[in-house]
Design an enzyme around this catalytic site. Structure first.
Site, PDB file in Angstrom:
ATOM      1  N   LYS A   1       0.854  -1.189   0.000  1.00 17.45           N
ATOM      2  CA  LYS A   1       0.000   0.000   0.000  1.00 17.45           C
ATOM      3  C   LYS A   1       0.885   1.231   0.000  1.00 17.45           C
ATOM      4  O   LYS A   1       1.931   1.231   0.634  1.00 17.45           O
ATOM      5  CB  LYS A   1      -0.863   0.016   1.256  1.00 17.45           C
ATOM      6  CG  LYS A   1      -1.796  -1.166   1.329  1.00 17.45           C
ATOM      7  CD  LYS A   1      -2.512  -1.232   2.642  1.00 17.45           C
ATOM      8  CE  LYS A   1      -3.338  -2.498   2.713  1.00 17.45           C
ATOM      9  NZ  LYS A   1      -4.067  -2.639   3.943  1.00 17.45           N
TER      10      LYS A   1
ATOM     11  N   SER B   1      -8.921   3.171   5.722  1.00 19.15           N
ATOM     12  CA  SER B   1      -7.845   4.169   5.664  1.00 19.15           C
ATOM     13  C   SER B   1      -7.616   4.612   4.224  1.00 19.15           C
ATOM     14  O   SER B   1      -7.365   5.788   3.963  1.00 19.15           O
ATOM     15  CB  SER B   1      -6.541   3.585   6.204  1.00 19.15           C
ATOM     16  OG  SER B   1      -6.672   3.274   7.547  1.00 19.15           O
TER      17      SER B   1
HETATM   18  O1  PNS Z   1      -4.266  -2.869   7.942  1.00 15.25           O
HETATM   19  P1  PNS Z   1      -3.729  -3.959   7.069  1.00 15.25           P
HETATM   20  O2  PNS Z   1      -2.739  -3.370   6.082  1.00 15.25           O
HETATM   21  O3  PNS Z   1      -4.795  -4.767   6.412  1.00 15.25           O
HETATM   22  O4  PNS Z   1      -2.904  -4.952   8.029  1.00 15.25           O
HETATM   23  C1  PNS Z   1      -2.223  -6.069   7.507  1.00 15.25           C
HETATM   24  C2  PNS Z   1      -1.240  -6.631   8.539  1.00 15.25           C
HETATM   25  C3  PNS Z   1      -0.284  -5.556   9.005  1.00 15.25           C
HETATM   26  C4  PNS Z   1      -2.024  -7.161   9.725  1.00 15.25           C
HETATM   27  C5  PNS Z   1      -0.455  -7.798   7.874  1.00 15.25           C
HETATM   28  O5  PNS Z   1       0.092  -7.328   6.691  1.00 15.25           O
HETATM   29  C6  PNS Z   1       0.636  -8.354   8.780  1.00 15.25           C
HETATM   30  O6  PNS Z   1       0.360  -9.082   9.708  1.00 15.25           O
HETATM   31  N1  PNS Z   1       1.920  -7.968   8.493  1.00 15.25           N
HETATM   32  C7  PNS Z   1       3.042  -8.406   9.264  1.00 15.25           C
HETATM   33  C8  PNS Z   1       3.882  -9.434   8.467  1.00 15.25           C
HETATM   34  C9  PNS Z   1       3.276 -10.808   8.594  1.00 15.25           C
HETATM   35  O7  PNS Z   1       3.201 -11.396   9.645  1.00 15.25           O
HETATM   36  N2  PNS Z   1       2.797 -11.305   7.439  1.00 15.25           N
HETATM   37  C10 PNS Z   1       2.124 -12.584   7.364  1.00 15.25           C
HETATM   38  C11 PNS Z   1       0.665 -12.420   7.705  1.00 15.25           C
HETATM   39  S1  PNS Z   1      -0.240 -13.870   7.406  1.00 15.25           S
END
Ligand code: PNS
Length: 166
Positions: free
Chosen positions: A48, A135
């Site tokens: 994003k 957002s």
């Molecule tokens: O607000 P969002 O962008 O939908 O949040 C997504 C988020 C931050 C929860 C996800 O991208 C995440 O957990 N990122 C950390 C890296 C990670 O653990 N990735 C594997 C997730 S299955």
């Protein structure tokens, strides 16, 4: 009788910026958790375009929840499950607005469980007034000169205005 452990939940996300919908989910979580850590990810799973830096997002969340001592905001790097383990948090909170959110959320919940099977993802439904809010829409409406004051807290709004002015 053994003392029960405090229930610690993590609410992870990009929070760019924090919306009233996020705030609603965070406050609802306090009904079921003793402590809530709002985790601002350095790396979101979906690419994003960023508006605020991760540090600015954390700072504004702290301002918004200044009066709520059970809520903390922290930035994290790397895998969410590693961050959860570090904090001994066994609950991941995600807001579910509509069916369209489901596939992405379900995939993440299943993957996180594969990575650490002691973690549970809990989905909370936001107040209906915020069921359309995201957002990315706030960013778009704001960047095109629209009024977003209904969708974000005053602390977020003033940072958005400062960014636009400066
Ligand atoms: O607000 P969002 O962008 O939908 O949040 C997504 C988020 C931050 C929860 C996800 O991208 C995440 O957990 N990122 C950390 C890296 C990670 O653990 N990735 C594997 C997730 S299955």
């Amino acid at each position: 009788m053994p003392l029960s452990h405090p229930v610690i939940a993590i609410y992870p996300g990009s929070f760019d910026p924090l919306t009233r919908g996020h705030e609603d989910i965070a406050r609802r979580t306090l009904r079921i958790a003793d402590r809530l850590i709002i985790g601002v990810a350095h790396h979101a799973t979906q690419t994003k375009r960023g508006l605020f830096s991760v540090e600015e997002r954390v700072a504004v969340i702290r301002e918004v929840f200044r009066d709520e001592e059970r809520v903390e905001a922290v930035a994290f790097q790397g895998l969410l499950v590693d961050f959860a383990k570090e904090l001994e948090a066994r609950f991941i909170i995600r807001g579910l607005r509509a069916v369209s959110d489901f596939e992405y959320e379900f995939q993440m919940a299943q993957m996180n469980r594969e990575l650490w099977d002691e973690v549970e993802t809990l989905f909370l439904a936001p107040e209906v007034d915020y069921s359309f809010l995201s957002s990315s829409l706030v960013r778009e409406v704001f960047s095109l000169g629209g009024d977003v004051s209904r969708f974000v807290s005053p602390q977020v709004l003033s940072r958005l205005q400062a960014m636009a002015d400066g």
